[in-house]
Design an enzyme around this catalytic site. Structure first.
Site, PDB file in Angstrom:
ATOM      1  N   ASP A 131       0.841  -1.192   0.000  1.00 40.90           N
ATOM      2  CA  ASP A 131       0.000   0.000   0.000  1.00 40.90           C
ATOM      3  C   ASP A 131       0.882   1.249   0.000  1.00 40.90           C
ATOM      4  O   ASP A 131       2.026   1.215   0.496  1.00 40.90           O
ATOM      5  CB  ASP A 131      -0.894   0.026   1.237  1.00 40.90           C
ATOM      6  CG  ASP A 131      -2.016  -0.999   1.168  1.00 40.90           C
ATOM      7  OD1 ASP A 131      -2.336  -1.434   0.041  1.00 40.90           O
ATOM      8  OD2 ASP A 131      -2.568  -1.356   2.228  1.00 40.90           O
TER       9      ASP A 131
ATOM     10  N   TYR B 144       6.175  -8.638   8.664  1.00 38.14           N
ATOM     11  CA  TYR B 144       5.885  -7.217   8.810  1.00 38.14           C
ATOM     12  C   TYR B 144       6.102  -6.767  10.249  1.00 38.14           C
ATOM     13  O   TYR B 144       5.952  -7.555  11.194  1.00 38.14           O
ATOM     14  CB  TYR B 144       4.418  -6.919   8.470  1.00 38.14           C
ATOM     15  CG  TYR B 144       4.009  -7.215   7.056  1.00 38.14           C
ATOM     16  CD1 TYR B 144       4.060  -6.225   6.075  1.00 38.14           C
ATOM     17  CD2 TYR B 144       3.538  -8.476   6.697  1.00 38.14           C
ATOM     18  CE1 TYR B 144       3.655  -6.490   4.771  1.00 38.14           C
ATOM     19  CE2 TYR B 144       3.137  -8.752   5.390  1.00 38.14           C
ATOM     20  CZ  TYR B 144       3.199  -7.754   4.439  1.00 38.14           C
ATOM     21  OH  TYR B 144       2.802  -8.024   3.152  1.00 38.14           O
TER      22      TYR B 144
ATOM     23  N   ASP C 184      -7.000   1.626   7.848  1.00 35.71           N
ATOM     24  CA  ASP C 184      -5.673   2.148   8.173  1.00 35.71           C
ATOM     25  C   ASP C 184      -5.758   3.651   8.429  1.00 35.71           C
ATOM     26  O   ASP C 184      -6.847   4.248   8.395  1.00 35.71           O
ATOM     27  CB  ASP C 184      -4.648   1.808   7.087  1.00 35.71           C
ATOM     28  CG  ASP C 184      -4.968   2.451   5.742  1.00 35.71           C
ATOM     29  OD1 ASP C 184      -5.789   3.386   5.683  1.00 35.71           O
ATOM     30  OD2 ASP C 184      -4.371   2.024   4.724  1.00 35.71           O
TER      31      ASP C 184
ATOM     32  N   ARG D 176      -3.945  -4.716   7.550  1.00 34.50           N
ATOM     33  CA  ARG D 176      -4.902  -3.736   8.091  1.00 34.50           C
ATOM     34  C   ARG D 176      -6.204  -4.414   8.503  1.00 34.50           C
ATOM     35  O   ARG D 176      -6.830  -4.016   9.499  1.00 34.50           O
ATOM     36  CB  ARG D 176      -5.141  -2.608   7.101  1.00 34.50           C
ATOM     37  CG  ARG D 176      -5.502  -2.978   5.706  1.00 34.50           C
ATOM     38  CD  ARG D 176      -5.257  -1.780   4.773  1.00 34.50           C
ATOM     39  NE  ARG D 176      -5.250  -2.158   3.380  1.00 34.50           N
ATOM     40  CZ  ARG D 176      -6.263  -1.950   2.540  1.00 34.50           C
ATOM     41  NH1 ARG D 176      -7.357  -1.343   2.964  1.00 34.50           N
ATOM     42  NH2 ARG D 176      -6.172  -2.311   1.283  1.00 34.50           N
TER      43      ARG D 176
END
Length: 330
Positions: A53, A81, A95, A187
């Site tokens: 993203d 992550y 988000d 997210r």
């Protein structure tokens, strides 16, 4: 750009076929990065594997030249992550880029309570893709429907969270380490954890630290990549295709068979023998690297329908179909 010019650029700059590990900056789409590098590399083939993203940072595999043909194998890799979940606010995008829809007070959770809420999200789970995503329903990307104010029914998708660790808590922010399968929406994971805690939440920040064997420790920033390009040393940072695909079983073919492979001709069982048997024994692989006797990667293949061979009625693949030719005729 003509083929001769492209070859001249490659020789002058050290840019050949391979994979670059880029540290994507915030505010750039993955497509923005590819467009930037196509301009920098003067028309060379450039792609990426594993979209990030725009607000996210971290590992973005950049595919150069023939590497653009192996994207499907790279996107299947697992990923890691570092994420921050902010509790108390639910947004329309799940988000921090979205609009706050619901805001709630956040109880004074203990670390034990938070870990207990997070624990059920480890392992095989299902996620409903967020409306602000590129997933298509009836041929229309969900984000287009979301921008038009529509909510579309989405089918849950199975993903695997291999590891989910609460690294720390600062106020209403929960720091997470996530090791997950392809297709996982971090997210959505954060929004679901916030819901499980009863106060809602959204992804505040995200940094991808690993894609398969490609780690952030060896990633280049755009500025570093630009300096390497100017110095003609980009080739030193390129991961060769054979190395990137090293977890894929390999078979070696003789010179005559190699000549046919680069023209897309299937490899018969008789040309492989025990080499293919060993390769297939490794986790029932459906994809194989095909190399010549000198170790050059020629193509990626897959086994065709099995046939019965030998007096003991053993079953073996009839041939290796050529899926991707990665080396030209010499």
């Amino acid at each position: 750009m003509g083929k001769g010019t492209s070859m001249a650029v490659a020789v002058a700059t050290g840019l050949t076929d391979g994979v670059l590990v880029l540290d994507k900056p915030a505010g750039w789409t993955s497509h923005d990065v590819v467009a930037k590098l196509r301009g920098l590399f003067r028309g060379a083939k450039v792609g990426h594997a594993g979209t990030l993203d725009p607000a996210a940072t971290g590992v973005l595999p950049i595919l150069i030249g023939q590497a653009t043909r192996i994207a499907e194998y790279l996107v299947a890799w697992d990923k890691e992550y570092r994420a921050i979940l902010r509790l108390g606010a639910t947004t329309d995008t799940q988000d921090a880029t979205g609009t706050i829809m619901i805001q709630q007070p956040v109880p004074a959770f203990s670390i034990e309570q938070i870990r207990a809420a997070v624990r059920p999200f480890e392992g095989a789970i299902t996620q409903i893709p967020p409306m602000y995503s590129a997933v298509k329903v009836d041929g229309v990307p969900l984000y287009r429907s979301a921008r038009a104010g529509k909510t579309v029914a989405r089918e849950p998708r199975a993903v695997t969270i291999h590891a989910l660790t609460v690294v720390g808590v600062e106020g209403t922010d929960i720091h997470l380490h996530v090791h997950c399968s392809k297709g996982t929406y971090i997210r959505t994971l954060c929004a679901d954890i916030g819901e499980a805690l009863g106060c809602g939440g959204h992804l505040l920040s995200l940094r991808r630290t690993r894609v398969g064997p490609l780690a952030l420790d060896h990633a280049l920033t755009l500025d570093e990549l630009g300096r390497q390009w100017a110095a003609g040393t980009v080739g030193e940072s390129l991961r060769p295709l054979d190395g990137v695909l090293s977890d894929m079983p390999a078979v070696v073919v003789d010179e005559a068979t190699a000549e046919r492979v680069v023209h897309g001709v299937p490899v018969p069982w008789s040309a492989i023998g025990d080499g293919l048997a060993r390769a297939r024994a490794r986790a029932g692989a459906t994809a194989l690297r095909i190399k010549n006797a000198q170790g050059r990667l020629l193509a990626i293949g897959s086994t065709a329908e099995p046939v019965e061979v030998g007096m003991d009625r053993r079953w073996a693949p009839a041939a290796i179909r050529i899926r991707k030719v990665l080396a030209g005729h010499e």
